[in-house]
Design an enzyme around this catalytic site. Structure first.
Site, PDB file in Angstrom:
ATOM      1  N   HIS A 136     -54.008  76.298 -71.952  1.00 31.72           N
ATOM      2  CA  HIS A 136     -53.666  75.881 -70.266  1.00 31.72           C
ATOM      3  C   HIS A 136     -53.333  74.791 -70.238  1.00 31.72           C
ATOM      4  CE1 HIS A 136     -54.228  75.708 -65.565  1.00 31.72           C
ATOM      5  NE2 HIS A 136     -54.246  74.764 -66.420  1.00 31.72           N
ATOM      6  N   GLU A 137     -54.386  73.659 -71.122  1.00 36.82           N
ATOM      7  CA  GLU A 137     -53.811  72.030 -70.747  1.00 36.82           C
ATOM      8  C   GLU A 137     -52.736  71.822 -71.775  1.00 36.82           C
ATOM      9  OE1 GLU A 137     -55.105  69.980 -69.087  1.00 36.82           O
ATOM     10  OE2 GLU A 137     -55.983  71.537 -68.183  1.00 36.82           O
ATOM     11  N   HIS A 140     -49.684  73.170 -69.716  1.00 34.28           N
ATOM     12  CA  HIS A 140     -49.313  71.887 -68.860  1.00 34.28           C
ATOM     13  C   HIS A 140     -48.464  70.944 -69.623  1.00 34.28           C
ATOM     14  CE1 HIS A 140     -51.268  72.493 -65.702  1.00 34.28           C
ATOM     15  NE2 HIS A 140     -52.633  71.987 -65.846  1.00 34.28           N
ATOM     16  N   GLU A 199     -50.149  74.822 -61.474  1.00 35.05           N
ATOM     17  CA  GLU A 199     -51.462  75.700 -62.261  1.00 35.05           C
ATOM     18  C   GLU A 199     -51.061  76.775 -62.971  1.00 35.05           C
ATOM     19  OE1 GLU A 199     -54.677  74.455 -63.413  1.00 35.05           O
ATOM     20  OE2 GLU A 199     -53.919  72.352 -62.614  1.00 35.05           O
TER      21      GLU A 199
END
Ligand SMILES: [Zn+2]
Length: 274
Positions: A136-137, A140, A199
């Site tokens: 997820h990070e 980004h 997100e």
């Protein structure tokens, strides 16, 4: 100032903002096909990311963990994920650091510099769950969300400055109306949905990364449910949970993306590796 003269600074900054926007680089996300404007070039992002990374490391002397099972675990997962980022991560110089800290947190800077705090390790029950956070990070960063946010902040600041100049001489109610339209709008109407979009995008892409890296995507849902429980436990929610509220919509979106994630998982050559 006459009403018309009062509008001149506003019109000027709208022109400047529009100029900034249309001269900014257009980025197409290879995973979602979505286009967005970014404030920095990829090289500038990488430079800025590296600088920040070095700062974090310099300030974390003594906390840095360079060996041991926790370190090995994080490095192994990062390596598999990095190889699963496809076109978006092609130019990235991936690196990962593990910091001894109670913070339940992890982040990835532009250009691919990952930092994982040991506090998040027990929250992730297995490698697939840790790959969920890290993926997820990393999403980004590969989606250039920081650069998109920077452009938006730049534009918002330009417009607010202009509005403040125009507001000199306005009565209180008029000022409130302008700030409602621009200031509050920026806080609640423009910036928040924007980062919620980020997100959603990071969730989807992160799920694809972890599945491609050979981690069972079902574990992603378990991880977010776990996070949701941790933040509802009454005490101060962990850092990661406070910036990533895992509500039902988040879980539902991941469930919707599950067939595609399973497709990636079944194709993965990493599957079954320790
Ligand atoms: Zn996020």
């Amino acid at each position: 100032m006459s009403n018309r003269a009062r509008l001149i600074p506003i019109l000027a900054v709208i022109l400047i903002a529009a100029f900034t926007y249309f001269n900014s680089e257009k980025f197409t996300n290879p995973e979602t096909g979505k286009t967005a404007r970014v404030a920095l070039s990829e090289d500038q992002e990488a430079k800025l990311g590296l600088q920040s990374y070095q700062q974090v490391i310099a300030q974390a002397q003594g906390q840095l963990q360079n060996s041991g099972p926790e370190y090995d675990r994080v490095v192994r997962i990062a390596r598999r994920l990095a190889q699963s980022t496809g076109d978006a991560g092609k130019k990235f110089q991936w690196a990962v650091s593990v910091l001894r800290s109670n913070q339940v947190n992890a982040f990835c800077l532009p250009g691919g510099k990952i930092v994982v705090y040991t506090g998040i390790l027990p929250v992730a029950e297995n490698d697939a769950q840790l790959a969920t956070v890290m993926g997820h990070e990393m999403a980004h960063a590969t989606s250039r969300h920081g650069s998109q946010r920077l452009l938006q902040t730049k534009l918002t600041n330009t417009v607010i400055t202009g509005a403040q100049v125009s507001m000199a001489g306005m009565d209180y109610q008029q000022q409130q109306a302008v700030m409602g339209a621009i200031g509050a709008g920026a806080q609640y109407g423009v910036l928040l949905p924007f980062s919620r979009d980020h997100e959603v995008e990071a969730d989807y892409i992160g799920l694809m990364y972890m599945a491609r890296a050979g981690y069972d995507p079902h574990e992603a849902i378990k991880f977010w449910q776990h996070m949701s429980k941790a933040s509802g436990a009454g005490q101060k929610p962990p850092e990661f949970a406070s910036t990533h509220p895992s509500d039902q919509t988040r879980i539902q979106r991941l469930t919707d993306a599950m067939p595609k994630a399973l497709e990636e998982y079944n194709k993965s050559t990493f599957r079954g590796q320790p």
